[in-house]
Design a protein around this motif. Sequence first.
Motif, mmCIF file in Angstrom:
data_model
loop_
_atom_site.group_PDB
_atom_site.id
_atom_site.type_symbol
_atom_site.label_atom_id
_atom_site.label_comp_id
_atom_site.label_asym_id
_atom_site.label_seq_id
_atom_site.Cartn_x
_atom_site.Cartn_y
_atom_site.Cartn_z
ATOM 1 N N LEU A 173 0.858 -1.189 0.000
ATOM 2 C CA LEU A 173 0.000 0.000 0.000
ATOM 3 C C LEU A 173 0.889 1.232 0.000
ATOM 4 O O LEU A 173 1.684 1.439 0.916
ATOM 5 N N THR A 174 0.793 2.035 -1.031
ATOM 6 C CA THR A 174 1.641 3.226 -1.148
ATOM 7 C C THR A 174 0.780 4.465 -1.375
ATOM 8 O O THR A 174 0.760 5.036 -2.468
ATOM 9 N N PRO A 175 0.029 4.894 -0.378
ATOM 10 C CA PRO A 175 -0.772 6.117 -0.557
ATOM 11 C C PRO A 175 0.128 7.349 -0.612
ATOM 12 O O PRO A 175 1.268 7.341 -0.128
ATOM 13 N N ILE A 176 -0.386 8.373 -1.217
ATOM 14 C CA ILE A 176 0.332 9.651 -1.265
ATOM 15 C C ILE A 176 0.151 10.362 0.076
ATOM 16 O O ILE A 176 -0.958 10.480 0.592
ATOM 17 N N VAL A 177 1.260 10.817 0.628
ATOM 18 C CA VAL A 177 1.250 11.489 1.926
ATOM 19 C C VAL A 177 1.312 13.001 1.756
ATOM 20 O O VAL A 177 0.557 13.744 2.395
ATOM 21 N N THR A 178 2.223 13.469 0.901
ATOM 22 C CA THR A 178 2.381 14.912 0.699
ATOM 23 C C THR A 178 2.633 15.203 -0.773
ATOM 24 O O THR A 178 3.104 14.343 -1.525
ATOM 25 N N LEU A 179 2.348 16.443 -1.158
ATOM 26 C CA LEU A 179 2.629 16.961 -2.495
ATOM 27 C C LEU A 179 3.224 18.355 -2.344
ATOM 28 O O LEU A 179 2.775 19.139 -1.498
ATOM 29 N N ALA A 180 4.234 18.664 -3.162
ATOM 30 C CA ALA A 180 4.863 19.989 -3.079
ATOM 31 C C ALA A 180 5.459 20.363 -4.416
ATOM 32 O O ALA A 180 6.195 19.568 -5.027
ATOM 33 N N PHE A 181 5.135 21.591 -4.877
ATOM 34 C CA PHE A 181 5.778 22.138 -6.067
ATOM 35 C C PHE A 181 7.173 22.634 -5.714
ATOM 36 O O PHE A 181 7.423 23.093 -4.594
ATOM 37 N N HIS A 182 8.084 22.534 -6.687
ATOM 38 C CA HIS A 182 9.397 23.142 -6.543
ATOM 39 C C HIS A 182 9.210 24.635 -6.299
ATOM 40 O O HIS A 182 8.367 25.293 -6.915
ATOM 41 N N SER A 183 9.990 25.190 -5.371
ATOM 42 C CA SER A 183 9.794 26.584 -4.969
ATOM 43 C C SER A 183 9.983 27.555 -6.118
ATOM 44 O O SER A 183 9.317 28.590 -6.182
ATOM 45 N N ARG A 184 10.883 27.220 -7.074
ATOM 46 C CA ARG A 184 11.170 28.146 -8.168
ATOM 47 C C ARG A 184 10.828 27.584 -9.541
ATOM 48 O O ARG A 184 10.728 28.338 -10.494
ATOM 49 N N ASP A 185 10.705 26.298 -9.628
ATOM 50 C CA ASP A 185 10.407 25.653 -10.910
ATOM 51 C C ASP A 185 9.129 24.844 -10.733
ATOM 52 O O ASP A 185 9.156 23.729 -10.228
ATOM 53 N N ILE A 186 8.017 25.416 -11.133
ATOM 54 C CA ILE A 186 6.735 24.761 -10.914
ATOM 55 C C ILE A 186 6.572 23.505 -11.760
ATOM 56 O O ILE A 186 5.650 22.721 -11.557
#
Length: 996
Positions: A173-186
């Motif tokens: 089971l590999t649910p997604i825990v977090t998501l984050a855009f690169h601070s300078r390169d979206i």
Amino acid sequence: MAHLLRGKQAGIQRDFSVGLDPQSFAIDEVVRYGINSQISALAYDPVQSLLAVGTNDTQYGGGQIYVFGQNRVSVVLPLPRKASIKDVKFVADKLVSVDSKNEVSIFSLETTRILSTYTAPGGVTALLTDPTLDFALIGLQNGEIVAYDLDRLCPAPLRIANLWKQQYPKSRLTPIVTLAFHSRDIGSLLIGYAEGAVIYSFKTDKPTKFFQYEVPPGAPGGDSDPSVRSVRRYPRLTQAVWHPTGTFVLTGHEDSSIVVWDPKDGRKILARTIYDTNVDESGRAAESIPSTRGTFALKCPLFRVAWCSKEYPDDTGILIAGGTPTTSLEKGLTFMDLGQTPVYATSSWQILSQHFEEPKRQHTLATPPNAEVVDFCLIPRRSPHYAGSHDPIAIIALLASGEVVTLSFPSGHPISPTNQLHVSLSYVHPFVNRISLAYVERTRWLGMMENRSRGPSILKGGAEAKHPVMRFANRNILQSAHADGTVRIWDIGHGDEIENSKVLQIDVARAVGRSSDVDVSTMSMAGATGELAVGLSTGEVAIFRWGHNKDFGREVSHIEASGFGLEMIKDRAESNVKEGLLPLTMFKGQAQVTALRMSDVGFAAAGFQRGGLVVIDLRGPAVIYEAGLDELAGQSRRGSFRRSNSQSQNKVEWPTCIEFGVMSLEGEEYSSILLFVGTNLGRVATFKLLPESHGGYSMRSVASTTMEGKVISIAPLDAELGDPAEATQAAVAGLRDGLRINGVLLAVTTSGVKVFRPPTAKGAHKTWDDFFCDAATVVRYQAGGYALLCLFGDGSARIYSIPALKQIATTDVSGILDVRRFAEAVITPTGDVIGWTGPSEIAVLNVWGTGSNFTRSLDKLLNVEALIPPRPTISNMQWMTGTLYVTPADLDALIGGPNRPPSKRMIEQRRAEEEQLRAAKRSATAGSSSTEREEEGYWAYMQRQMQERTQNLNIMGDSMDKVEESSSNWADDVNKFVSKQKKKAVMGFVGSKLGF
């Protein structure tokens, strides 16, 4: 027929409730203050300067979202169905939330209404938005990512498969825990799965790097349990964040390990905990965790990690919630100040590792003892970018208890919510233990503007709606006592315009000289003078008076100064208050303060649980009376139709209700200042305050009468007019001119009510039939008559005529107020009922209404002139080294696809431009020509936009290929140049040796 005789029995010749009928009695819900349920999510928008608070669905209230702005700006956004708020995000002019039913709701900040809901194809575990994008990325339980179009309010075609499952097919089971855009390169997306992290590139539509934290056998890891040290471990991931410039990646794990990675080659730079470093190396021992010999201390999980930056994004620090031992009393936030980030291109691996191994400084941002921080919200100064962690000035931390605390950043000093956050948030900052209300003159309240030193404002957004003009000259001033010994005082209004919306604050803990065991049991404020008395469960009575602080700006030591039974505490004023309610004097009792009354004429009376009664003359100040109620036993006269309980003679008697009045006693031809004291055994004692020749006052007991049940309310009335016969400044001044008030006393107990001429007249009596009365007050109907308003244990509010005590009307309020806390409700003379709806929310009801329900707030939230700043871009060095940069507009086209029509913002802009063109044409002279672009129609514009979007997609793809080719050619040229320089250097060295 009984009610026809009660007027004559009470000595009242007229009906004070004439004109009142059942149609006059209707409940209006005016306003609510506080938080209806436990807080579950926080979000802050630095552009609009608004704070969003989401709550859980509990027995006290359903999940909903509060949006707070400056002063009293507040809007409640309810969910379409009962659920708990899991996450909430600001996105430009919208607010996006995820609830426990896996439903994504989109609200408009402009209309403050829900726009759409979306049920995701699976359990929602993560939500990601960006202020420059019209899309929300939704992480699912199955490891996939879907996108939702916030502009078109429909699902977007983008769908990212479970990348971890593709790389590691044996993963379960590999649910997604977090998501984050690169601070300078979206165009780079950091995806945190339960087993590790992945960097996904929108440019190439594939993952570029995988990060999995492995703890080899013999390494301590973040665990304190030595039994698992001999096995290989893969701690599950709980956090994944970018460095503010995107140079590094940080992952947090369930064993409280913090791992820093290099996103370019995927190598691990350092694994550490809050206390230890290199915890992934075999043979190392974690010795810095305090624990008893032979035992180990379990650690709290990492609840939240944020990589913050100061004004310059390279000056960073890591803020951590959790990761501390469970045995530690200090469970605040941990801040690692890393300082200036080393230049990646010129730094060795050792320098990079040492940068994270040895922070510039590390300290704990203290929270209340044993209070665990489970989440926090950073308050940036301006920028909404860098994951909301750029140059924050404060932190709002959410505790496991549901309370919040506000701390300065990075110092961690406590920030009072007074005049910084909405008054509703103060009900959980910390929890409110008790409330009281004073009916303060308008001019007096307008003059009570506290002058206190404080930092920059946190909430500046929104605009309050226009309210009706003031309905009453006197204001409903609420006093709320909090768990930390703080009392806040503010105008709750009558559903009308509030002229002075500021909040006053007093520190009772500082006034009594200790920081713990400060439990406020009762409060009383004088409406004419603004003086405040606060009683504690430990027996102290502290009195505060408005004034200027002579010690403003400096701390002074307390000097013991006692006299006349009191201790002076003027030197315990807060040093940052220049003008406000300052401590004056304190009386130290021996038991809990059970009743307290501050008069308008300079007297304060307090009753204690052991039966004591104290009266203080504030002109000295001095104690003028101190005695026990047991001395009144021989003066009692029973005034009830019921027979007394013989066991009551052995019970401890203490005051429960105190009131000052001016009237003539039975058998006297003059009026006096009187003090009426009701007790828990139904006794109503009368005392007389007598002037002395030296200018002071003395007090003596007159007599008492006894009723059935605990006395909960005492109201002195003018027997001729029905007006309150309270000890006002005008009434006391009139005594010098021979003013005579023919008065009666209306006393209410839990079992009945009695109207009589004090101190011992028989009067008229009524017994409650089925349920006990919890709260009661004499209220006035507009400019008409008076009536008795009562709250009963069956959840009903009933109104009775005076003096006949006949029931006029009844209504059920159990659907609004918490019946179990009716005894803590407050009823004002104007017919407002302030009662608890839950542990941290009150409702203001008015009984002379129309039966309308709580109306939706008309406050404005969105400031259309507040523009979102451009998103940060990659540096020149990153571009030169071949980084493919994707703009938000490019990503918008990638996610939405070529067939997505222009956004509504683009259409509205085009419409505005066309309107300006039409206006220009009308004002232009005849015969002027227009360009082809100006004559372009709306649908032609739409078609052109579609073509341009398709062309942009193709051009962007070609540009990326060219950039990649150019970067490769540039790298080859650099290698050739370096080789040539090396060759020249070697040949020059050899030539010099040979003498050439």
